[in-house]
Design a protein around this motif. Structure first.
Motif, PDB file in Angstrom:
ATOM      1  N   SER A  42       0.822  -1.206   0.000  1.00 43.32           N
ATOM      2  CA  SER A  42       0.000   0.000   0.000  1.00 43.32           C
ATOM      3  C   SER A  42       0.855   1.254   0.000  1.00 43.32           C
ATOM      4  O   SER A  42       1.972   1.265   0.536  1.00 43.32           O
ATOM      5  CB  SER A  42      -0.943   0.022   1.216  1.00 43.32           C
ATOM      6  OG  SER A  42      -1.812  -1.095   1.189  1.00 43.32           O
ATOM      7  N   SER A  43       0.335   2.303  -0.602  1.00 45.96           N
ATOM      8  CA  SER A  43       1.023   3.591  -0.623  1.00 45.96           C
ATOM      9  C   SER A  43       0.764   4.333   0.684  1.00 45.96           C
ATOM     10  O   SER A  43       0.060   3.839   1.571  1.00 45.96           O
ATOM     11  CB  SER A  43       0.535   4.424  -1.810  1.00 45.96           C
ATOM     12  OG  SER A  43      -0.860   4.647  -1.715  1.00 45.96           O
ATOM     13  N   SER A  44       1.311   5.522   0.804  1.00 48.03           N
ATOM     14  CA  SER A  44       1.190   6.299   2.041  1.00 48.03           C
ATOM     15  C   SER A  44      -0.258   6.686   2.341  1.00 48.03           C
ATOM     16  O   SER A  44      -0.615   6.890   3.498  1.00 48.03           O
ATOM     17  CB  SER A  44       2.051   7.561   1.952  1.00 48.03           C
ATOM     18  OG  SER A  44       1.692   8.333   0.819  1.00 48.03           O
ATOM     19  N   ASN A  45      -1.103   6.755   1.319  1.00 43.56           N
ATOM     20  CA  ASN A  45      -2.507   7.119   1.554  1.00 43.56           C
ATOM     21  C   ASN A  45      -3.403   5.904   1.794  1.00 43.56           C
ATOM     22  O   ASN A  45      -4.626   6.033   1.909  1.00 43.56           O
ATOM     23  CB  ASN A  45      -3.066   7.937   0.380  1.00 43.56           C
ATOM     24  CG  ASN A  45      -3.000   7.182  -0.935  1.00 43.56           C
ATOM     25  OD1 ASN A  45      -2.755   5.981  -0.962  1.00 43.56           O
ATOM     26  ND2 ASN A  45      -3.207   7.898  -2.033  1.00 43.56           N
ATOM     27  N   CYS A  63      -0.796  -0.143  -4.187  1.00 43.78           N
ATOM     28  CA  CYS A  63       0.047   0.329  -5.290  1.00 43.78           C
ATOM     29  C   CYS A  63       0.784  -0.825  -5.967  1.00 43.78           C
ATOM     30  O   CYS A  63       1.370  -0.652  -7.045  1.00 43.78           O
ATOM     31  CB  CYS A  63       1.038   1.381  -4.805  1.00 43.78           C
ATOM     32  SG  CYS A  63       2.158   0.814  -3.492  1.00 43.78           S
ATOM     33  N   SER A 123       5.678  -6.795   2.711  1.00 45.98           N
ATOM     34  CA  SER A 123       5.854  -5.349   2.859  1.00 45.98           C
ATOM     35  C   SER A 123       6.459  -4.855   1.556  1.00 45.98           C
ATOM     36  O   SER A 123       6.691  -5.623   0.623  1.00 45.98           O
ATOM     37  CB  SER A 123       6.751  -5.021   4.060  1.00 45.98           C
ATOM     38  OG  SER A 123       8.031  -5.629   3.911  1.00 45.98           O
ATOM     39  N   SER A 162       7.404  -1.040  -1.054  1.00 43.02           N
ATOM     40  CA  SER A 162       7.278   0.392  -1.291  1.00 43.02           C
ATOM     41  C   SER A 162       6.969   0.635  -2.764  1.00 43.02           C
ATOM     42  O   SER A 162       7.214  -0.223  -3.617  1.00 43.02           O
ATOM     43  CB  SER A 162       8.566   1.123  -0.899  1.00 43.02           C
ATOM     44  OG  SER A 162       9.652   0.675  -1.706  1.00 43.02           O
ATOM     45  N   ASP A 215       7.238   3.845  -5.759  1.00 42.84           N
ATOM     46  CA  ASP A 215       7.614   5.185  -6.196  1.00 42.84           C
ATOM     47  C   ASP A 215       7.145   5.365  -7.635  1.00 42.84           C
ATOM     48  O   ASP A 215       6.481   4.495  -8.202  1.00 42.84           O
ATOM     49  CB  ASP A 215       9.126   5.379  -6.081  1.00 42.84           C
ATOM     50  CG  ASP A 215       9.600   5.343  -4.632  1.00 42.84           C
ATOM     51  OD1 ASP A 215       8.964   6.002  -3.797  1.00 42.84           O
ATOM     52  OD2 ASP A 215      10.593   4.643  -4.362  1.00 42.84           O
TER      53      ASP A 215
END
Length: 246
Positions: free
Chosen positions: A52-55, A59, A95, A97, A99
């Motif tokens: 998941s993204s920061s929001n 993703c 987990s 990330s 970009d």
């Protein structure tokens, strides 16, 4: 009558040739579907992994069964061995990330004793992505020393932005001489995820080949049936012609 006997002999010869051709064609199709070189102990269970993204929105999405082929120095056998291990989704933590042009998926098991990370890269000019790097660290009880592998020059799982990459067939991703990964029922989308759902799938060449073989075999058998029918009609025509001569 001699002419009729010749027609029957010719018809029998054509039929035997067609049967032999069908058997050879089926043998060729079977050869094309031979299992992959690695003999897995059992088919791994498919896991579903989300980054998941920061929001809080997804993703990166991945759904796949994974099998690790690792070479290491064994304590119990006192020699170098190659072990095949299935990654168990129920004890695997995910987990990662996301970009603009890079994304990663990290899978950890056995209280951090096995860490497998997939890195994806996106070409923002062509809107094409691929698996560019795989990293593994493992410290199993039977290993004399921990095993690590890393390859940042890979080019697997190529897809298009907004689409998912799918490969239902087993495929092998060779990372290093000591590590390869078998994937099963794989679908992954590292970029352009919308609504927490996979985009339309772009299928791998293995799936396309697997679908093509039945089509080729079916077309060949249909051709054989047509040849038999034509041969039968020609034989009947010659037979009637022979009766008229008598």
């Amino acid at each position: 009558m001699t002419q009729i006997g010749a027609v029957q002999s010719w018809w029998l010869g054509v039929t035997l040739q067609l049967i032999l051709a069908g058997v050879l064609l089926q043998g060729y199709a079977a050869a094309q579907t031979t299992a992959a070189p690695y003999k897995e102990p059992m088919r791994p269970e498919k896991g579903i992994y989300v980054v998941s993204s920061s929001n809080g929105t997804a993703c990166l999405l991945a759904s796949m069964g994974l099998q690790l082929n690792i070479t290491f120095n064994s304590v119990s056998q006192n020699k170098t061995v190659r072990n095949i291990v299935n990654l168990q989704p129920n004890v695997t933590k995910s987990s990662g990330s996301c970009d603009a042009d890079t994304a990663s998926l990290r899978l950890s098991t056995d209280s951090e004793k096995t860490n497998l990370t997939f890195f994806f890269s996106l070409n923002t000019t062509s809107n094409k992505y691929h698996l560019s790097n795989v990293s593994l660290s493992a410290a199993w009880p039977d290993m004399k020393e921990p095993v690590s592998a890393d390859n940042s020059s890979l080019d697997f799982l190529r897809g298009t932005l907004g689409f998912s990459y799918m490969c239902r067939e087993q495929q092998t991703l060779t990372v290093s001489p000591d590590l390869s990964i078998n994937t099963f029922q794989l679908q992954v989308q590292p970029f352009g995820v919308s609504g927490d759902q996979f985009g339309a799938a772009e299928e791998c060449q293995l799936d396309e080949d697997d679908m093509l073989i039945p089509i080729i075999v079916g077309a060949a058998l249909a051709g054989l049936v047509l040849i038999v029918l034509l041969a039968y009609l020609i034989g009947r025509k010659r037979s009637h012609a022979g009766y008229q001569t008598i």
